[in-house]
Design a protein around this motif. Structure first.
Motif, PDB file in Angstrom:
ATOM      1  N   SER A 102      47.257  30.258  29.246  1.00 46.13           N
ATOM      2  CA  SER A 102      46.910  31.671  29.177  1.00 46.13           C
ATOM      3  C   SER A 102      46.258  32.141  30.055  1.00 46.13           C
ATOM      4  O   SER A 102      45.146  31.590  30.727  1.00 46.13           O
ATOM      5  CB  SER A 102      46.401  32.089  27.619  1.00 46.13           C
ATOM      6  N   VAL A 103      46.364  33.403  30.577  1.00 47.63           N
ATOM      7  CA  VAL A 103      45.425  34.214  31.344  1.00 47.63           C
ATOM      8  C   VAL A 103      45.081  35.408  30.767  1.00 47.63           C
ATOM      9  O   VAL A 103      46.100  36.383  30.245  1.00 47.63           O
ATOM     10  CB  VAL A 103      46.137  34.359  32.913  1.00 47.63           C
ATOM     11  N   PHE A 104      43.718  35.785  30.311  1.00 47.07           N
ATOM     12  CA  PHE A 104      43.451  36.937  29.805  1.00 47.07           C
ATOM     13  C   PHE A 104      42.653  37.647  30.562  1.00 47.07           C
ATOM     14  O   PHE A 104      41.652  37.080  31.376  1.00 47.07           O
ATOM     15  CB  PHE A 104      42.346  36.650  28.318  1.00 47.07           C
ATOM     16  N   ALA A 105      42.977  38.860  31.174  1.00 44.82           N
ATOM     17  CA  ALA A 105      42.321  39.881  31.837  1.00 44.82           C
ATOM     18  C   ALA A 105      41.916  40.905  31.235  1.00 44.82           C
ATOM     19  O   ALA A 105      42.796  41.792  31.066  1.00 44.82           O
ATOM     20  CB  ALA A 105      43.272  39.862  33.168  1.00 44.82           C
ATOM     21  N   GLN A 106      40.717  41.281  31.355  1.00 42.70           N
ATOM     22  CA  GLN A 106      40.215  42.712  30.681  1.00 42.70           C
ATOM     23  C   GLN A 106      39.329  43.270  31.687  1.00 42.70           C
ATOM     24  O   GLN A 106      38.431  42.743  32.477  1.00 42.70           O
ATOM     25  CB  GLN A 106      39.510  42.403  29.655  1.00 42.70           C
ATOM     26  N   ASP A 107      39.510  44.649  32.015  1.00 40.54           N
ATOM     27  CA  ASP A 107      38.858  45.671  32.912  1.00 40.54           C
ATOM     28  C   ASP A 107      38.540  44.750  34.387  1.00 40.54           C
ATOM     29  O   ASP A 107      37.739  44.899  34.794  1.00 40.54           O
ATOM     30  CB  ASP A 107      37.302  45.620  32.294  1.00 40.54           C
ATOM     31  N   VAL A 108      39.844  44.537  34.864  1.00 38.05           N
ATOM     32  CA  VAL A 108      40.056  43.704  36.147  1.00 38.05           C
ATOM     33  C   VAL A 108      40.619  44.966  37.109  1.00 38.05           C
ATOM     34  O   VAL A 108      41.317  45.511  36.661  1.00 38.05           O
ATOM     35  CB  VAL A 108      40.694  42.524  35.869  1.00 38.05           C
ATOM     36  N   GLY A 109      40.149  45.101  38.392  1.00 36.16           N
ATOM     37  CA  GLY A 109      40.315  46.093  39.148  1.00 36.16           C
ATOM     38  C   GLY A 109      41.895  45.895  39.801  1.00 36.16           C
ATOM     39  O   GLY A 109      42.425  46.845  40.061  1.00 36.16           O
ATOM     40  N   SER A 153      31.013  41.043  37.297  1.00 37.69           N
ATOM     41  CA  SER A 153      30.628  42.255  37.439  1.00 37.69           C
ATOM     42  C   SER A 153      31.165  42.821  39.109  1.00 37.69           C
ATOM     43  O   SER A 153      30.439  43.609  39.588  1.00 37.69           O
ATOM     44  CB  SER A 153      29.122  42.462  37.378  1.00 37.69           C
ATOM     45  N   GLY A 154      32.241  42.242  39.365  1.00 39.09           N
ATOM     46  CA  GLY A 154      32.809  42.373  40.664  1.00 39.09           C
ATOM     47  C   GLY A 154      33.380  40.949  41.219  1.00 39.09           C
ATOM     48  O   GLY A 154      33.463  40.141  40.627  1.00 39.09           O
ATOM     49  N   GLY A 155      34.160  41.475  42.361  1.00 38.05           N
ATOM     50  CA  GLY A 155      34.684  40.086  43.048  1.00 38.05           C
ATOM     51  C   GLY A 155      35.929  39.721  42.375  1.00 38.05           C
ATOM     52  O   GLY A 155      36.609  40.464  41.852  1.00 38.05           O
ATOM     53  N   LEU A 156      36.669  38.586  42.824  1.00 36.24           N
ATOM     54  CA  LEU A 156      37.711  37.925  42.495  1.00 36.24           C
ATOM     55  C   LEU A 156      37.708  36.688  41.754  1.00 36.24           C
ATOM     56  O   LEU A 156      36.641  35.924  42.281  1.00 36.24           O
ATOM     57  CB  LEU A 156      38.591  37.836  43.737  1.00 36.24           C
ATOM     58  N   GLY A 157      38.303  36.574  40.654  1.00 37.39           N
ATOM     59  CA  GLY A 157      38.103  35.270  39.824  1.00 37.39           C
ATOM     60  C   GLY A 157      38.608  34.036  40.612  1.00 37.39           C
ATOM     61  O   GLY A 157      37.582  33.361  41.074  1.00 37.39           O
ATOM     62  N   ILE A 158      39.782  33.647  40.475  1.00 35.34           N
ATOM     63  CA  ILE A 158      40.294  32.227  41.016  1.00 35.34           C
ATOM     64  C   ILE A 158      41.348  32.643  41.923  1.00 35.34           C
ATOM     65  O   ILE A 158      42.292  33.309  42.085  1.00 35.34           O
ATOM     66  CB  ILE A 158      41.015  31.775  39.564  1.00 35.34           C
ATOM     67  N   ARG A 159      41.247  31.899  43.405  1.00 30.90           N
ATOM     68  CA  ARG A 159      41.965  32.329  44.517  1.00 30.90           C
ATOM     69  C   ARG A 159      42.347  31.154  45.060  1.00 30.90           C
ATOM     70  O   ARG A 159      41.553  30.105  45.647  1.00 30.90           O
ATOM     71  CB  ARG A 159      41.232  32.989  45.213  1.00 30.90           C
ATOM     72  N   PHE A 160      43.616  31.048  45.156  1.00 35.75           N
ATOM     73  CA  PHE A 160      44.398  29.784  46.083  1.00 35.75           C
ATOM     74  C   PHE A 160      44.397  30.325  47.404  1.00 35.75           C
ATOM     75  O   PHE A 160      45.435  31.441  47.449  1.00 35.75           O
ATOM     76  CB  PHE A 160      45.469  29.274  45.509  1.00 35.75           C
ATOM     77  N   GLU A 161      44.115  29.788  48.596  1.00 37.27           N
ATOM     78  CA  GLU A 161      44.258  30.786  49.793  1.00 37.27           C
ATOM     79  C   GLU A 161      45.628  30.547  50.470  1.00 37.27           C
ATOM     80  O   GLU A 161      46.466  29.862  50.181  1.00 37.27           O
ATOM     81  CB  GLU A 161      43.309  29.864  50.915  1.00 37.27           C
ATOM     82  N   ARG A 162      45.692  31.641  51.418  1.00 33.91           N
ATOM     83  CA  ARG A 162      47.086  31.914  52.044  1.00 33.91           C
ATOM     84  C   ARG A 162      47.300  31.089  53.284  1.00 33.91           C
ATOM     85  O   ARG A 162      48.290  30.467  53.411  1.00 33.91           O
ATOM     86  CB  ARG A 162      46.864  33.362  52.265  1.00 33.91           C
ATOM     87  N   PHE A 186      34.696  34.912  45.664  1.00 32.57           N
ATOM     88  CA  PHE A 186      35.894  34.465  44.965  1.00 32.57           C
ATOM     89  C   PHE A 186      34.965  33.714  43.997  1.00 32.57           C
ATOM     90  O   PHE A 186      34.193  32.746  44.216  1.00 32.57           O
ATOM     91  CB  PHE A 186      36.790  33.379  45.448  1.00 32.57           C
ATOM     92  N   GLY A 187      35.375  33.649  42.657  1.00 37.98           N
ATOM     93  CA  GLY A 187      34.715  32.836  41.703  1.00 37.98           C
ATOM     94  C   GLY A 187      34.910  31.456  42.100  1.00 37.98           C
ATOM     95  O   GLY A 187      34.179  30.387  42.036  1.00 37.98           O
ATOM     96  N   THR A 210      40.084  33.166  31.186  1.00 38.01           N
ATOM     97  CA  THR A 210      39.553  34.473  30.682  1.00 38.01           C
ATOM     98  C   THR A 210      38.661  35.262  31.737  1.00 38.01           C
ATOM     99  O   THR A 210      37.648  34.654  32.007  1.00 38.01           O
ATOM    100  CB  THR A 210      39.017  34.498  29.199  1.00 38.01           C
ATOM    101  N   VAL A 211      39.023  36.298  32.178  1.00 39.39           N
ATOM    102  CA  VAL A 211      38.174  37.051  33.310  1.00 39.39           C
ATOM    103  C   VAL A 211      38.161  38.330  32.646  1.00 39.39           C
ATOM    104  O   VAL A 211      39.142  39.308  32.641  1.00 39.39           O
ATOM    105  CB  VAL A 211      39.131  37.007  34.503  1.00 39.39           C
ATOM    106  N   THR A 212      36.677  38.879  32.849  1.00 36.60           N
ATOM    107  CA  THR A 212      36.545  40.249  32.594  1.00 36.60           C
ATOM    108  C   THR A 212      35.824  40.743  33.896  1.00 36.60           C
ATOM    109  O   THR A 212      34.917  40.110  34.281  1.00 36.60           O
ATOM    110  CB  THR A 212      35.683  40.339  31.291  1.00 36.60           C
ATOM    111  N   GLY A 213      35.963  41.997  34.185  1.00 44.69           N
ATOM    112  CA  GLY A 213      34.984  42.700  35.160  1.00 44.69           C
ATOM    113  C   GLY A 213      35.159  42.334  36.764  1.00 44.69           C
ATOM    114  O   GLY A 213      34.625  42.821  37.333  1.00 44.69           O
ATOM    115  N   ALA A 214      36.174  41.384  37.031  1.00 46.88           N
ATOM    116  CA  ALA A 214      36.630  41.431  38.478  1.00 46.88           C
ATOM    117  C   ALA A 214      36.718  42.536  39.234  1.00 46.88           C
ATOM    118  O   ALA A 214      37.635  43.479  38.390  1.00 46.88           O
ATOM    119  CB  ALA A 214      37.640  40.319  38.603  1.00 46.88           C
ATOM    120  N   GLY A 215      36.452  42.739  40.273  1.00 46.83           N
ATOM    121  CA  GLY A 215      36.802  44.081  41.060  1.00 46.83           C
ATOM    122  C   GLY A 215      38.276  43.851  41.679  1.00 46.83           C
ATOM    123  O   GLY A 215      38.963  44.760  41.738  1.00 46.83           O
TER     124      GLY A 215
END
Ligand SMILES: *[C@@H]1O[C@H](CO)[C@@H](O)[C@H](O)[C@H]1NC(C)=O
Ligand SMILES: *[C@@H]1O[C@H](CO)[C@@H](O)[C@H](O)[C@H]1NC(C)=O
Ligand SMILES: *[C@@H]1O[C@H](CO)[C@@H](O)[C@H](O)[C@H]1NC(C)=O
Ligand SMILES: *[C@@H]1O[C@H](CO)[C@@H](O)[C@H](O)[C@H]1NC(C)=O
Length: 351
Positions: A189-196, A145-154, A125-126, A168-173
């Motif tokens: 704003s959330v900008f997501a590009q090339d995100v899995g 180049s992989g992984g998860l950007g921002i995570r609040f746990e469950r 997680f970033g 702004t997140v690019t390339g997260a798996g």
């Protein structure tokens, strides 16, 4: 209801006008060898970027600001920020994968602020959060180049009063931003590009106000979406779905789904959508309650669909105003109290 977090809004206003590195009480500088300075005291000098950062963070007190001017790599480890501290990454912080952890973690803490951050690498997680209140994130750029950007746990303590300005997140798996258990969320704003997986995934999150969610090639080849509500998102403590999740605008191009509401979520109003060429459903609403999409366009891509799985009650109280061209709209099974206002040249199979 819509602007009931004055604290978060004020905190945000005060961070967005500053420059990264301005007004800092502590710094990490250098290139290859790093120097951590708090006030006039040097607290670390050496080649370990993470130790430089963490030593400085541990030395500042509540209300103080650490500016990481240097760029470097923390490797497969984590930075931990405790209550009341202001952390900013002015250089580029490259990170590795610390399994189950965030490269940056704020856990069971209040009044932490991260006005600026630029991150690269493939983290688990970033950033990882739980049990936070009065958290403020400003200009956050994750070039991954992989992984998860921002995570609040469950499965951890819930969160209150969280503000994000521009993410702004690019390339997260996996997902760019994934929330669980937040009451009181504002996002610019959330900008997501090339995100899995998802651009913005809200789960068990109430009283949320989101400006723009913009996804480009998000969730290609799977069922995730630029914007997804899941796992009783928007269900209030009394079990009702009175509108409490507001999203001004969703833009999505290509990828998988555009907007996806599922698993007893709702209480949501989306002002406007601009969806084109989505590789899966442009919009899918499945077992959701109290959702309105007030306007916008769907141009080509997968069909707009209201559907239901047997395990939850059928869709109810859904209202959709939309121009649909170059694709179809299907309501099957028929929901309860569904209102459609459709224009455009699409094929409409509604009840
Ligand atoms: C959050 O901020 C508000 C307003 O400043 C304050 O009253 C409250 O105590 C803070 N909450 C926590 C847990 O620090
Ligand atoms: C982010 O990625 C883009 C290309 O995807 C690259 O041009 C840019 O320099 C990167 N920025 C950083 C800070 O790594
Ligand atoms: C759409 O999403 C569903 C559900 O996850 C998945 O089974 C299907 O393969 C996806 N379709 C495409 C074209 O990606
Ligand atoms: C039908 O749904 C709308 C929202 O689309 C809601 O405002 C209204 O109260 C619902 N009507 C009933 C009878 O529940």
């Amino acid at each position: 209801m819509r602007f009931y977090f004055p604290t978060a809004m004020l905190a945000l206003a005060s961070v967005v006008h500053a420059q990264c590195g301005e007004g800092s009480d502590a710094t990490v500088t250098g290139e290859g060898t790093f120097v951590a300075t708090v006030g006039s005291e040097e607290v670390y000098a050496g080649d370990d970027y993470l130790v430089a950062i963490q030593t400085a963070l541990d030395a500042i007190t509540e209300g103080q600001r650490l500016s990481v001017i240097a760029s470097g790599s923390i490797g497969d480890r984590s930075i931990t920020i405790t209550s009341g501290k202001i952390f900013e990454g002015c250089g580029t912080i490259d990170v590795g994968n610390n399994a189950g952890h965030g490269a940056i973690e704020v856990l069971d803490a209040s009044d932490v602020s991260i006005p600026f951050l630029t991150m690269t690498g493939a983290p688990y997680f970033g950033m990882r959060f739980f049990g936070v209140s009065n958290l403020s994130l400003g200009q956050i750029t994750m070039n991954l180049s992989g992984g998860l950007g921002i995570r609040f746990e469950r499965d951890e303590a819930p969160n209150f009063n969280v503000a994000m300005d521009t993410i702004t997140v690019t390339g997260a798996g996996s997902h760019a931003v994934e929330t669980w258990n937040i009451d009181g969320l504002t996002i610019g704003s959330v900008f997501a590009q090339d995100v899995g997986e998802c651009g913005l995934l809200l789960q068990t999150t109430t009283n949320a106000q989101v400006g723009l969610v913009d996804g480009n090639n998000v969730a290609a080849g799977n069922g995730y979406a630029t914007l997804r509500f899941a796992n009783t998102n928007g269900r209030l403590a009394d079990g009702s779905y009175a509108t409490n999740v507001y999203v001004d605008k969703v833009v999505s191009r290509g990828g998988g789904r555009g907007v996806f509401c599922v698993s007893e979520s709702g209480g949501a109003e989306i002002g406007n959508v601009d969806l084109a060429d989505n590789g899966n459903n442009s919009i899918l609403i499945e077992n959701c309650y109290g959702v309105s999409i007030q306007g916008g366009t769907v141009n080509g891509g997968g069909e707009v669909r209201l559907s239901a799985r047997d395990e939850f009650a059928n869709n109810r109280d859904i209202s959709i105003s939309l121009q649909v061209d170059g694709t179809s709209v299907t309501e099957n099974p028929c929901g309860e109290n569904i209102s459609w206002d459709l224009t455009g040249s699409g094929t409409f199979n509604i009840c």
